[in-house]
Write a protein that holds these residues in place. Structure first.
Motif, mmCIF file in Angstrom:
data_model
loop_
_atom_site.group_PDB
_atom_site.id
_atom_site.type_symbol
_atom_site.label_atom_id
_atom_site.label_comp_id
_atom_site.label_asym_id
_atom_site.label_seq_id
_atom_site.Cartn_x
_atom_site.Cartn_y
_atom_site.Cartn_z
ATOM 1 N N PHE A 34 0.810 -1.217 0.000
ATOM 2 C CA PHE A 34 0.000 0.000 0.000
ATOM 3 C C PHE A 34 0.844 1.268 0.000
ATOM 4 N N ASP A 35 2.138 1.124 -0.177
ATOM 5 C CA ASP A 35 3.072 2.254 -0.274
ATOM 6 C C ASP A 35 2.923 3.213 0.900
ATOM 7 N N MET A 36 3.074 2.657 2.110
ATOM 8 C CA MET A 36 2.964 3.453 3.335
ATOM 9 C C MET A 36 4.289 3.427 4.076
ATOM 10 N N ASP A 37 4.497 4.430 4.921
ATOM 11 C CA ASP A 37 5.663 4.387 5.790
ATOM 12 C C ASP A 37 5.253 3.770 7.129
ATOM 13 N N ARG A 38 6.201 3.632 8.020
ATOM 14 C CA ARG A 38 5.964 2.959 9.300
ATOM 15 C C ARG A 38 4.867 3.646 10.113
ATOM 16 N N GLY A 39 4.918 4.965 10.184
ATOM 17 C CA GLY A 39 3.915 5.704 10.947
ATOM 18 C C GLY A 39 2.517 5.521 10.401
ATOM 19 N N GLN A 40 2.377 5.581 9.090
ATOM 20 C CA GLN A 40 1.068 5.397 8.461
ATOM 21 C C GLN A 40 0.536 3.995 8.728
ATOM 22 N N THR A 41 1.413 3.007 8.673
ATOM 23 C CA THR A 41 1.018 1.623 8.923
ATOM 24 C C THR A 41 0.519 1.458 10.357
#
Length: 90
Positions: A34-41
């Protein structure tokens, strides 16, 4: 609500539910798929159904279409940085 708005809200809802479940079960895979970074995840994994419904109804597309990436173009740094966090939770 127009048909287009309704369809977009439904698509957003299904997409966000899928992304949330993936973020809960495998954050590294969620970051890649989903092309997210750690914080978004981490944030996505904590969302309630009500909050997902609210986000889905904003009349903007939540789905992000990405170009196909071959393995040699994938950034390993992001995923390897997330691995210790995943391993610690096991």
């Amino acid at each position: 609500m127009s048909t287009l708005d309704h369809d977009l809200a439904r698509l957003n809802f299904e997409y966000l539910l899928l992304a949330r479940e993936c973020a809960r079960s495998n954050p590294v895979e969620a970051a890649w798929r989903f092309d997210m970074d750690r914080g978004q995840t981490e944030i996505l994994a904590t969302l309630t159904i009500e909050k997902i419904r609210e986000l889905a109804d904003n009349c903007r597309a939540a789905v992000k279409l990405l170009p196909f990436k071959s393995p040699e173009n994938v950034s390993v740094g992001l995923y390897s940085a997330m691995l210790p966090t995943v391993a610690e939770s096991v």
